[in-house]
Design an enzyme around this catalytic site. Sequence first.
Site, PDB file in Angstrom:
ATOM      1  CB  ILE A  75      21.716 -31.958 -77.750  1.00  0.00           C
ATOM      2  CG1 ILE A  75      23.133 -31.530 -78.136  1.00  0.00           C
ATOM      3  CG2 ILE A  75      20.793 -31.875 -78.969  1.00  0.00           C
ATOM      4  CD1 ILE A  75      23.805 -32.424 -79.153  1.00  0.00           C
ATOM      5  NE  ARG A  89      13.916 -41.065 -80.033  1.00  0.00           N
ATOM      6  CZ  ARG A  89      12.667 -40.935 -80.487  1.00  0.00           C
ATOM      7  NH1 ARG A  89      12.218 -41.759 -81.410  1.00  0.00           N
ATOM      8  NH2 ARG A  89      11.881 -39.964 -80.037  1.00  0.00           N
ATOM      9  CE1 TYR A 123      13.904 -54.103 -86.791  1.00  0.00           C
ATOM     10  CE2 TYR A 123      15.546 -54.654 -88.455  1.00  0.00           C
ATOM     11  CZ  TYR A 123      14.336 -54.906 -87.850  1.00  0.00           C
ATOM     12  OH  TYR A 123      13.549 -55.933 -88.280  1.00  0.00           O
ATOM     13  CB  THR A 156      15.471 -38.343 -82.823  1.00  0.00           C
ATOM     14  OG1 THR A 156      16.647 -39.135 -82.930  1.00  0.00           O
ATOM     15  CG2 THR A 156      14.266 -39.251 -82.689  1.00  0.00           C
ATOM     16  CB  THR A 157      13.573 -33.490 -81.877  1.00  0.00           C
ATOM     17  OG1 THR A 157      14.035 -34.154 -80.697  1.00  0.00           O
ATOM     18  CG2 THR A 157      12.441 -32.569 -81.504  1.00  0.00           C
ATOM     19  CE1 TYR A 199      20.713 -39.132 -78.676  1.00  0.00           C
ATOM     20  CE2 TYR A 199      20.044 -38.962 -80.963  1.00  0.00           C
ATOM     21  CZ  TYR A 199      19.726 -38.940 -79.624  1.00  0.00           C
ATOM     22  OH  TYR A 199      18.428 -38.732 -79.227  1.00  0.00           O
ATOM     23  CE  LYS A 237      20.459 -35.634 -77.723  1.00  0.00           C
ATOM     24  NZ  LYS A 237      19.465 -35.431 -78.815  1.00  0.00           N
TER      25      LYS A 237
END
Length: 294
Positions: A206, A140, A109, A46-47, A135, A164
């Site tokens: 992470i 998000r 979503y 994502t980063t 993850y 994660k």
Amino acid sequence: MQSLIGTGVALVTPFKKDFSVDVEALRKIVNFQIDNGIDYLVVLGTTAESATLSKEEKELVIKTVVEANKGRLPLVLGVGGNNTQEVVAELQSRDFSDFTAVLSVSPYYNKPTQEGIYQHFKAVAEASPVPVILYNVPGRTASNMLPSTVIRLAQDFKNIVAIKEAAGDIVQAMKLIQNAPKGFLVISGDDMITLPMVLAGGAGVISVIGEGFPKQFSEMVHLGLNRKVDEAYQLHYLLADSIDMIFEQGNPAGIKEVFKTLGLAENTVRLPLVNVDENLAIRLKDFTNKISSM
């Protein structure tokens, strides 16, 4: 999966002022991590603003990181999404010879049920030629992957080796650590509670802040893993304000301001993200300069 114990960092994708991928800056960032004690690198998480990268740009990022790394650190590749068939297709078609594992986000979503999440990762596990790190990031994805679902996946698929965990819930993290199969790694995805998670039995992190201050953050994690609690918390509290600051106006806008101060990359982000405001930029610059002078 001993190579995933310690501090991994979710690499940014640096952009030039014209918003193109800055290959030279990405090389500098990779070397900065390696030179300062980071244990492994996560590519296209994502980063990395991966949602705004074209297919060609993603391939450029992967190629650049692999070449800059030169096999020095383990690499983890972000392969996830809310279209299960598309994720499976990528897993079946990509060459993973340079990667230790994939990091795959819980579907966003769509808001699947726990059974839907299980079936998605069943398909991912069956398709992946390399180990899978789950993850969980409810902030998000709009859905929380419950410990019972994670443990079920870990028990049913040997190549699902870690999670994660970024729900920001230390109690949930402790339930995972307590009940997961032997050898399954619970990795922090929340910089602020990394040390408490490690001390509770977690495998590391992470991190986002870790790529801005890799020496101090990776040392904190290793001190925690070695049960040197007082020394670890000294570093935690040294960095705590910066963790709040880098997420105050969104990720990776905050960490890119740190890289700008360090002279590693521009602070450019792509819409719909925008740069941090002047007040936060000044505070981040002051903090970064303070840490750099220590």
